[in-house]
Design an enzyme around this catalytic site. Sequence first.
Site, mmCIF file in Angstrom:
data_model
loop_
_atom_site.group_PDB
_atom_site.id
_atom_site.type_symbol
_atom_site.label_atom_id
_atom_site.label_comp_id
_atom_site.label_asym_id
_atom_site.label_seq_id
_atom_site.Cartn_x
_atom_site.Cartn_y
_atom_site.Cartn_z
ATOM 1 C CE LYS A 104 -4.480 0.812 0.098
ATOM 2 N NZ LYS A 104 -5.540 -0.049 -0.447
ATOM 3 C CG ASP A 144 -7.114 3.165 -1.096
ATOM 4 O OD1 ASP A 144 -7.830 2.161 -1.135
ATOM 5 O OD2 ASP A 144 -6.978 3.840 -0.054
HETATM 6 P P1 NAD Z 1 -13.324 7.677 -2.471
HETATM 7 O O1 NAD Z 1 -12.370 8.733 -2.061
HETATM 8 O O2 NAD Z 1 -13.774 7.619 -3.892
HETATM 9 O O3 NAD Z 1 -14.654 7.773 -1.577
HETATM 10 C C1 NAD Z 1 -14.651 7.858 -0.190
HETATM 11 C C2 NAD Z 1 -16.035 8.346 0.215
HETATM 12 O O4 NAD Z 1 -16.154 8.329 1.630
HETATM 13 C C3 NAD Z 1 -16.350 9.774 -0.212
HETATM 14 O O5 NAD Z 1 -17.699 9.836 -0.673
HETATM 15 C C4 NAD Z 1 -16.203 10.574 1.089
HETATM 16 O O6 NAD Z 1 -16.994 11.746 1.081
HETATM 17 C C5 NAD Z 1 -16.730 9.568 2.068
HETATM 18 N N1 NAD Z 1 -16.356 9.787 3.451
HETATM 19 C C6 NAD Z 1 -15.168 10.159 3.973
HETATM 20 N N2 NAD Z 1 -15.265 10.247 5.316
HETATM 21 C C7 NAD Z 1 -16.531 9.890 5.628
HETATM 22 C C8 NAD Z 1 -17.250 9.760 6.834
HETATM 23 N N3 NAD Z 1 -16.693 10.001 8.019
HETATM 24 N N4 NAD Z 1 -18.531 9.368 6.761
HETATM 25 C C9 NAD Z 1 -19.117 9.110 5.593
HETATM 26 N N5 NAD Z 1 -18.490 9.200 4.429
HETATM 27 C C10 NAD Z 1 -17.221 9.604 4.451
HETATM 28 O O7 NAD Z 1 -12.693 6.285 -2.007
HETATM 29 P P2 NAD Z 1 -13.046 4.827 -2.512
HETATM 30 O O8 NAD Z 1 -12.058 4.441 -3.554
HETATM 31 O O9 NAD Z 1 -14.505 4.744 -2.786
HETATM 32 O O10 NAD Z 1 -12.658 3.976 -1.225
HETATM 33 C C11 NAD Z 1 -13.545 3.855 -0.110
HETATM 34 C C12 NAD Z 1 -13.078 2.710 0.766
HETATM 35 O O11 NAD Z 1 -13.043 1.509 -0.006
HETATM 36 C C13 NAD Z 1 -11.661 2.856 1.348
HETATM 37 O O12 NAD Z 1 -11.602 2.249 2.609
HETATM 38 C C14 NAD Z 1 -10.811 2.074 0.375
HETATM 39 O O13 NAD Z 1 -9.593 1.631 0.953
HETATM 40 C C15 NAD Z 1 -11.746 0.929 0.069
HETATM 41 N N6 NAD Z 1 -11.446 0.238 -1.174
HETATM 42 C C16 NAD Z 1 -11.440 0.895 -2.363
HETATM 43 C C17 NAD Z 1 -11.139 0.184 -3.525
HETATM 44 C C18 NAD Z 1 -11.175 0.833 -4.876
HETATM 45 O O14 NAD Z 1 -11.091 0.108 -5.877
HETATM 46 N N7 NAD Z 1 -11.339 2.144 -4.972
HETATM 47 C C19 NAD Z 1 -10.836 -1.174 -3.467
HETATM 48 C C20 NAD Z 1 -10.864 -1.818 -2.226
HETATM 49 C C21 NAD Z 1 -11.173 -1.092 -1.082
#
Ligand code: NAD
Length: 427
Positions: A104, A144
């Site tokens: 990561k 991410d």
């Molecule tokens: P992103 O930045 O696109 O979205 C994150 C979202 O969470 C945003 O809408 C933000 O406003 C919201 N957010 C932040 N703090 C918050 C809170 N306290 N309460 C409610 N909402 C809140 O990120 P993403 O890529 O969608 O990733 C989200 C999660 O999924 C992370 O934990 C990431 O590690 C995990 N993840 C993502 C992927 C991927 O392919 N993007 C793959 C596996 C895991």
Amino acid sequence: MSESLFDQASERLADAIAHVRISEDAIERLKSPKASLQVSIPVRMDNGSLKVFQGYRVRYNDLRGPTKGGIRFHPNVNMDEVKSLAFWMTFKCAAVNLPFGGAKGGVAVDPKQLSKFELERLSRGYIDAIADFMGVDVDIPAPDVQTNQTIMGWMVDEYSIIQRRLCPAAITGKPISMGGSLGRDTATGLGAFFAIETLLPLLKMQREQTTVAVQGFGNVGAAIADLLSKAGYRVVAVSDSKGGIYAKQGLDVPSIIRYKNSTRNFQAVYCQDSVCNIVEHETITNEDLLKLDVDILIPAALENQITEGNAHEIRAKYIFEIANGPVTPAADKILEKMGIVVFPDILVNAGGVTVSYFEWVQNRSGLYWTIEEVNDRLKQSMVAETLRIWAIAQQKQISMRTAAYVHALTRLSEAIEAKGTSDYYVQ
Ligand code: NAD
């Protein structure tokens, strides 16, 4: 809480070890990262000043293949968080049988405060700083939190410039025009959808009677809300960092996505035009969303959202973790006592890294797949691994999280034994 995120992550390993036959060698190898790098990234800002950002990359374990893991841009990024996320990636790749280890990376920055040009210089600067630590057969980054296709495009271009040859397989989650895979943008959400769909009949539930709340409306939160609502589930609440909305009858998710894409805020969506008239709704806080009486709660934002502080107030029947580490180990214990079943991140959100693997394979072979091929292979993998982990949980009478770790640990242990020397010393 004094426990670090990495200490919490390691507790998962301790829980699983009790249920697997595994050598001391293997346990020792899995307790600490193979390599950790912290870098300073100087960036020329638009006003002419120079700002230095802190960047991190951790390659946790490469016994099953080159390390793989996303890059996060967030003000709270630090070594403890990156190490924990790299640990989870190691187990996730093993749980769904990808030939990758875990890694990561991240930069401590609020990307929303940067101009597009500053963001590009920072993204390229990060790759300059870690270029000797990554590579097609070494470590392959991906998107991410708060990074996306455009940023991956800048990064793979920078890496290719440094190497003086095109290296599309060095980074996944790229724009399609630079060798990205069809379906990568929705893969994490779709993978989670396949896991939910596989488990639904086993949980004796039906789509139309199933209510869902989704915390986080970014890349993956919006995708899963959309997929579930199109399939007939009742998505009653969604939220982002600014707050959330709730409608008992179910939300019109496509309208929310359209509105959010055009305004970057969805709280006002139900006060706009005709959508306002479709359903009644309420504005809720993020804390309220977590406590809703729904069948399925999906944390899809950040880690540490359900802790010992609020676990007692959770009323959902099932939690599907799309975010990494949204439920702490202490909260897990409380939820288990309350009869709330948690489906763990290392299974539920593995669709993203699975299609990243497909992208890497396509880049290396030069043969590109159709969206149907990508999604069919993703479905095959998610359904098979979900059923295997479910069977382990039933057979050993353990939680789905411990079962997922047991499943991953068995595969990791085989790789460690295959490369180790303990056979020569232990009779
Ligand atoms: P992103 O930045 O696109 O979205 C994150 C979202 O969470 C945003 O809408 C933000 O406003 C919201 N957010 C932040 N703090 C918050 C809170 N306290 N309460 C409610 N909402 C809140 O990120 P993403 O890529 O969608 O990733 C989200 C999660 O999924 C992370 O934990 C990431 O590690 C995990 N993840 C993502 C992927 C991927 O392919 N993007 C793959 C596996 C895991």
